[in-house]
Design a protein around this motif. Structure first.
Motif, PDB file in Angstrom:
ATOM      1  N   GLY A  68      -2.613   6.224  -6.159  1.00 36.85           N
ATOM      2  CA  GLY A  68      -3.806   6.722  -5.498  1.00 36.85           C
ATOM      3  C   GLY A  68      -3.379   7.407  -4.210  1.00 36.85           C
ATOM      4  O   GLY A  68      -2.222   7.305  -3.798  1.00 36.85           O
ATOM      5  N   THR A  69      -4.320   8.112  -3.609  1.00 35.86           N
ATOM      6  CA  THR A  69      -4.000   8.731  -2.323  1.00 35.86           C
ATOM      7  C   THR A  69      -4.035   7.647  -1.257  1.00 35.86           C
ATOM      8  O   THR A  69      -4.569   6.568  -1.482  1.00 35.86           O
ATOM      9  N   SER A  70      -3.472   7.934  -0.099  1.00 37.61           N
ATOM     10  CA  SER A  70      -3.434   6.894   0.929  1.00 37.61           C
ATOM     11  C   SER A  70      -4.847   6.545   1.396  1.00 37.61           C
ATOM     12  O   SER A  70      -5.116   5.403   1.754  1.00 37.61           O
ATOM     13  N   THR A  71      -5.763   7.505   1.335  1.00 39.35           N
ATOM     14  CA  THR A  71      -7.154   7.187   1.714  1.00 39.35           C
ATOM     15  C   THR A  71      -7.748   6.216   0.706  1.00 39.35           C
ATOM     16  O   THR A  71      -8.423   5.247   1.077  1.00 39.35           O
ATOM     17  N   GLN A  72      -7.488   6.498  -0.565  1.00 38.67           N
ATOM     18  CA  GLN A  72      -8.034   5.619  -1.609  1.00 38.67           C
ATOM     19  C   GLN A  72      -7.481   4.203  -1.456  1.00 38.67           C
ATOM     20  O   GLN A  72      -8.220   3.227  -1.523  1.00 38.67           O
ATOM     21  N   ILE A  73      -6.173   4.125  -1.255  1.00 37.64           N
ATOM     22  CA  ILE A  73      -5.543   2.806  -1.167  1.00 37.64           C
ATOM     23  C   ILE A  73      -6.044   2.072   0.073  1.00 37.64           C
ATOM     24  O   ILE A  73      -6.341   0.879   0.025  1.00 37.64           O
ATOM     25  N   ASP A  74      -6.157   2.800   1.173  1.00 42.09           N
ATOM     26  CA  ASP A  74      -6.614   2.158   2.407  1.00 42.09           C
ATOM     27  C   ASP A  74      -8.027   1.594   2.265  1.00 42.09           C
ATOM     28  O   ASP A  74      -8.386   0.610   2.907  1.00 42.09           O
ATOM     29  N   ALA A  75      -8.814   2.277   1.420  1.00 42.69           N
ATOM     30  CA  ALA A  75     -10.204   1.858   1.274  1.00 42.69           C
ATOM     31  C   ALA A  75     -10.335   0.564   0.468  1.00 42.69           C
ATOM     32  O   ALA A  75     -11.403  -0.041   0.435  1.00 42.69           O
ATOM     33  N   LEU A  76      -9.244   0.146  -0.178  1.00 35.40           N
ATOM     34  CA  LEU A  76      -9.319  -1.062  -1.013  1.00 35.40           C
ATOM     35  C   LEU A  76      -9.485  -2.302  -0.141  1.00 35.40           C
ATOM     36  O   LEU A  76      -9.046  -2.340   1.009  1.00 35.40           O
ATOM     37  N   SER A  99       0.832  -1.202   0.000  1.00 32.46           N
ATOM     38  CA  SER A  99       0.000   0.000   0.000  1.00 32.46           C
ATOM     39  C   SER A  99       0.868   1.254   0.000  1.00 32.46           C
ATOM     40  O   SER A  99       0.631   2.187  -0.773  1.00 32.46           O
ATOM     41  N   GLN A 139      -8.003  -6.465  -3.419  1.00 33.46           N
ATOM     42  CA  GLN A 139      -7.621  -5.363  -4.309  1.00 33.46           C
ATOM     43  C   GLN A 139      -6.221  -4.870  -3.997  1.00 33.46           C
ATOM     44  O   GLN A 139      -5.461  -4.524  -4.891  1.00 33.46           O
ATOM     45  N   LYS A 140      -5.904  -4.873  -2.698  1.00 34.38           N
ATOM     46  CA  LYS A 140      -4.550  -4.447  -2.320  1.00 34.38           C
ATOM     47  C   LYS A 140      -3.526  -5.431  -2.860  1.00 34.38           C
ATOM     48  O   LYS A 140      -2.483  -5.045  -3.365  1.00 34.38           O
TER      49      LYS A 140
END
Lengths: 781, 147
Positions: free
Chosen positions: A326-334, A317, A338-339
């Motif tokens: 992506g932004t860290s928020t976007q990536i965290d939301a995966l 991530s 998906q990650k």
């Protein structure tokens, strides 16, 4: 001739044909740089290629020519007629030697000195060995005529067209066969049609084989790769290769080679921990890499798993954020998956240090791109601390696959046989069905696996109780097992699988369609699709638990037997532990020689027991495939009935040595086959004695020509006296010496029937029985 | 102009399928059903060693096939490399178009709108020009998605 050698010969021949014109042009104008380069490339390639094989003459010749031509290219030497002639003579000799290799002749040790000497600059003026050229030229004409058509290279799309034409012919044949059957007996037509049909089968097999290669070809290089890499990195890694007999398009093998190597490198470099880290994490010191190949409808699945530390999601991530995916928020939301899938994004390598092993700029993105280019796919599953699993899906646009036809709800379906692990009847004692929550489970041989009725999968309303059906145990590429319950199992058939139309494909439970011999279409089930739809497949982990469980249940299985009816109609039982599986074979694959029936099955020849009388010439035969872990034996049966508990004690029988005794099984007196005796009796006739290596003197023609084939047929591996493979048995001829440092058992052979003196322990070299007995006594490897 | 069209009856209405797209007209005697498939996929049928996907055009229009008689004939077409048999009520004739209009001036109702490409004027009267891809895709894609 083995494949590599054949390839070498074919390639050299091809190059020879290609430079034929260059040679003539070069002869006319020795200063022509382009021709010179072409010829230089040829000798250079030959030299490089023959380094793999032991052809010192070819190597010397090409090396000498290469040296001379390099001088010319560097401008240190002028190409004169003399040099041209000398080079041409060398190339002719190479062609001649290649022709001899192709015919399997042994190359004379020398004879090239004059040719090589003629290449030397100071040999100018000396008379060129004209005779050499003359002789070689005429010999070549003679020997190359039959040799040249032994192997040709063809464009793959030509084979594709041929293959698809043959498949259509098979379908048209099946259609015609059905119409002929409907029209009734017509001897005048049936005979020729049978013949045509037989020929077509042969042709089909040939064409299929033309394009297919066992995945073993890909596997062969892997143990070495793993060994080298793990040694380099100070790790201990074991590799387990399964499904080597799965056949894959030749081209596809090449396409998958790099991705596979890449994944293995990554797994060893980043996935598997060092032995101390592993011990600290409570794992075995030795890391395990598993590669399983499986055919799944019109796809080949290649699952590569390791039991290492798993992918580090946090680091992936973080990398993705820093690479601007992506932004860290976007990536965290995966989601978790998906990650994981982020590793296939360009430029993402999770290694902290780029090492020499992996991380050479070829990332998983390239792997994925290469697979997708050919219509394949890749996915990854990983759990921290547990390991990582990559599943490669490779297309098989057009294929003939072995399938099992089953019936559910009065309709037939096909299941690719490669998935099927075992088939069991619901009404047997060995099967126990339990409902846990809304899912049914079946316990069979001490393992509990999810079970689902095919009718329910296909949306049929009220399904009959599971226990009234037949349980088809299917194993997915990741090792998960589940049971598909069908009404009836019908037959084994070879199916030409065609793709389905999109509206049908969208259901997610079918992989293709095929026409049966009766002309009706049948749907082939998409086993992974069904598993995914009904969440029957777990992720990692499940599979790693298995071996332990199997060991635990081994002793219990000893007292279970399989009941069957033998060919003479008698009721027989055999211990379940000895039965690997139940199979149907073609009677045509049986041969009766030397008082023993043998069947060729999956490329092996196995002895068949239980055949007393005559068999029909055609049709199928049910066999129990028995295994003692090393060898396999088939036992013919007219029907396999059930499995049962061996409750009562055995009453020994005196008259039949192959029976262990009789027992009361489910209220009936049943004779139990003595598997131990059976293996004892058929052992020398049966397949490979795994692992034992014999070392033969490689300079002895008799050993190579007579002894080696006999040993190979008996299942032993052969090592030559030069290589370092540890041998279990070393053969020595009466006059030969043996390295005393080698601890292996030595078998001495003599040429006379009677020993020359009383304490002579050697064996007469044609005393087969004594030889095999001596081999059997050797400790196994 | 002057092109040939296969005239068929679907749900009691006349429709035209471009003749050039029709490989043959066959009698469908045996259909192997495909469980879980959308309603308009009647199943698979064998034709000269080929497996065809049988599309019940009446169901593709959202009609109930049980309410429409059929003589069991179908037009064989190919779409994206797959063979389909379009099962209709009745195959009427092959006719030359007098005129083709590529738009419908009025709605033909929810059943017909998504498969109608226009009209064909033929000697026996006007017919709806049917879109093969729409018939194969079935009724309103959004609804089959949800299934």
């Amino acid at each position: 001739m083995d494949d590599l050698l054949a390839e070498f010969v074919a390639e050299t021949r091809e190059m020879l044909a290609a430079i034929e014109g260059e040679l003539v042009a070069w002869e006319a104008d020795p200063a022509d740089r382009a021709r010179l380069d072409a010829i230089f490339r040829f000798v250079h390639t030959v030299k490089g290629n023959c380094g793999f094989f032991d052809f010192p003459r070819l190597e010397q010749l090409s090396h000498a020519a290469e040296t001379a031509l390099a001088e010319v290219r560097a401008g240190r030497r002028q190409p004169g007629t003399h040099l041209v002639n000398a080079v041409l003579a060398v190339i002719d000799r190479i062609a001649e030697l290649v022709a001899m290799i192709e015919c399997g002749e042994t190359l004379p040790v020398s004879g090239d000195e004059r040719l090589i000497a003629a290449l030397e600059p100071d040999s100018e003026g000396e008379c060129l060995p004209d005779d050499a050229r003359e002789v070689s030229g005429s010999e070549r004409r003679v020997s190359s005529a039959p040799g040249s058509n032994r192997s040709i290279r063809l464009p793959v799309d030509l084979l594709d067209r041929l293959m698809s034409g043959i498949s259509d012919m098979v379908l048209a044949r099946n259609d015609l066969a059905r119409r002929l059957r409907e029209a009734g007996n017509q001897p005048a037509i049936d005979g020729p049609f049978e013949r045509l049909s037989g020929i077509l089968n042969d042709v089909r097999e040939g064409v299929t084989r033309m394009r297919m290669q066992r995945i073993e070809h890909l596997y062969n290089a892997l143990p070495r790769l793993v060994r080298d890499l793990s040694a380099e990195l100070g790790k201990q890694v074991m590799i387990d290769l399964q499904g080597g007999d799965v056949e894959l398009d030749r081209e596809m093998i090449e396409i998958v080679r790099d991705p596979l190597t890449h994944i293995l490198r990554n797994a060893i470099d980043h996935g598997i921990e060092t032995p101390s880290q592993r011990l600290a994490a409570g794992k075995r010191e030795i890391g395990l890499l598993t590669i399983v190949a499986r055919q799944a409808g019109n796809k080949i699945l290649l699952a590569i798993s390791d039991d290492g530390r798993g992918l580090d999601l946090d680091r992936i991530s973080a990398k993705a954020v820093s690479h601007g995916l992506g932004t860290s928020t976007q990536i965290d939301a995966l989601s978790h998956d998906q990650k994981l899938a982020l590793i296939f994004e360009p430029g993402l390598s999770t290694a902290e240090q780029v090492s020499g092993i992996s991380g050479r700029g070829v990332g998983m993105d390239v792997v994925r791109a290469n697979l997708e280019k050919v219509g394949g796919a890749i996915r990854v599953e990983s759990e921290a601390g547990q390991g990582t699993l990559f599943v490669l899906e490779l297309p098989l646009t057009l294929s003939i696959i072995a399938g099992l036809t089953v019936e559910s709800g009065a309709q037939r379906y096909a299941i690719p046989r490669s998935y099927i692990e075992e088939i069991a009847r619901g009404r047997s004692d060995a099967i126990a069905v339990e409902e846990l929550g809304d899912t049914s489970f079946v316990t069979f041989r001490g393992r509990r696996v999810p079970a689902i009725a095919l009718g329910r999968v296909l949306g049929a309303g009220e399904a009959p109780p599971l226990a009234s059906g037949v349980f088809v145990f299917v194993r997915l590429a990741n090792g998960d097992l589940f049971a598909l319950v069908v009404d009836r199992v019908l037959d084994n058939e070879d199916l030409v699988v065609k793709p389905l139309a999109p509206p049908v494909m969208a259901t997610g439970v079918y992989a293709g369609t095929t026409l049966l011999d009766d002309g009706n279409p049948i749907l082939m089930l998409d086993i992974p699709g069904i598993a995914a739809r009904h969440q029957l497949a777990s992720t990692l982990g499940a599979r790693r638990m298995e071996p332990v469980e199997q060991v635990r249940h081994e002793d219990r299985e000893n007292d279970r037997v399989i009941l069957f009816t033998d060919l003479a109609g008698r009721r027989r039982a055999i211990r379940l532990a000895a039965v690997a599986r139940i199979q149907t074979i073609d009677i045509a694959s049986l041969a009766h020689e030397g008082g023993q029936h043998r069947a060729s099955i999956e490329g092996m020849i196995l002895p068949v027991a239980g055949i007393d009388g005559d068999l029909p010439a055609h049709g199928k035969l049910t066999v129990l495939r028995l295994s003692d872990g090393m060898r396999e034996i088939l036992f013919a049966a007219s029907a396999v009935d059930d499995s049962a508990e061996l409750a009562s004690g055995l009453v020994p029988l005196a008259d039949d040595p192959l029976l262990e005794g009789t027992a009361l099984v489910e209220g009936t007196v049943t004779a139990v086959i003595d598997a131990h005796r059976l293996f004892g009796r058929l052992a020398d006739a049966s397949g490979p004695a795994l692992g034992k290596v014999c070392r033969l003197p490689s300079d002895d023609d008799w050993a190579q020509a007579f002894l080696a084939p006999m040993l190979r047929a008996a299942g032993y591996a052969i090592a030559s006296s030069e290589d370092d493979t540890p041998a279990d048995v070393v053969f020595a001829l009466a006059d030969g010496s043996v390295d005393p440092a080698n601890p292996a058992r030595v078998i001495r052979l003599r040429t006379t029937v009677e020993p020359e003196h009383p304490d002579d322990t050697s064996i007469y070299r044609y005393d087969r029985a004594a030889l095999l007995a001596a081999l059997d006594r050797a400790p196994g490897g | 102009m002057g092109e040939l069209y296969l005239l068929v009856q679907i749900g009691g209405r006349r429709a035209a399928i471009p003749g050039a797209r029709v490989q043959s007209v066959v009698e469908i005697d045996q259909i192997v059903p495909v469980p879980l498939a959308p309603r308009h996929v009647a199943g698979l049928a064998a034709l000269r060693s080929r497996a065809l996907t049988v599309i019940d055009t009446r169901a593709a229009l959202g009609l109930d096939p049980a309410l429409c008689d059929t003589e069991g004939r179908a037009a064989v077409v190919e779409l994206d490399g797959h063979g389909y048999a379009l099962l209709v009520d009745r195959v009427e004739d092959v006719a030359q178009a007098d005129a083709v209009s590529d738009r419908c001036d009025a709605t033909l109702g929810p059943a017909w709108d998504h498969v109608a490409l226009g009209f064909v004027e033929t000697p026996v009267g006007p017919a709806v020009l049917a879109d093969i891809a729409a018939l194969v895709a079935g009724q309103a894609p959004s609804r089959s998605r949800a299934a």
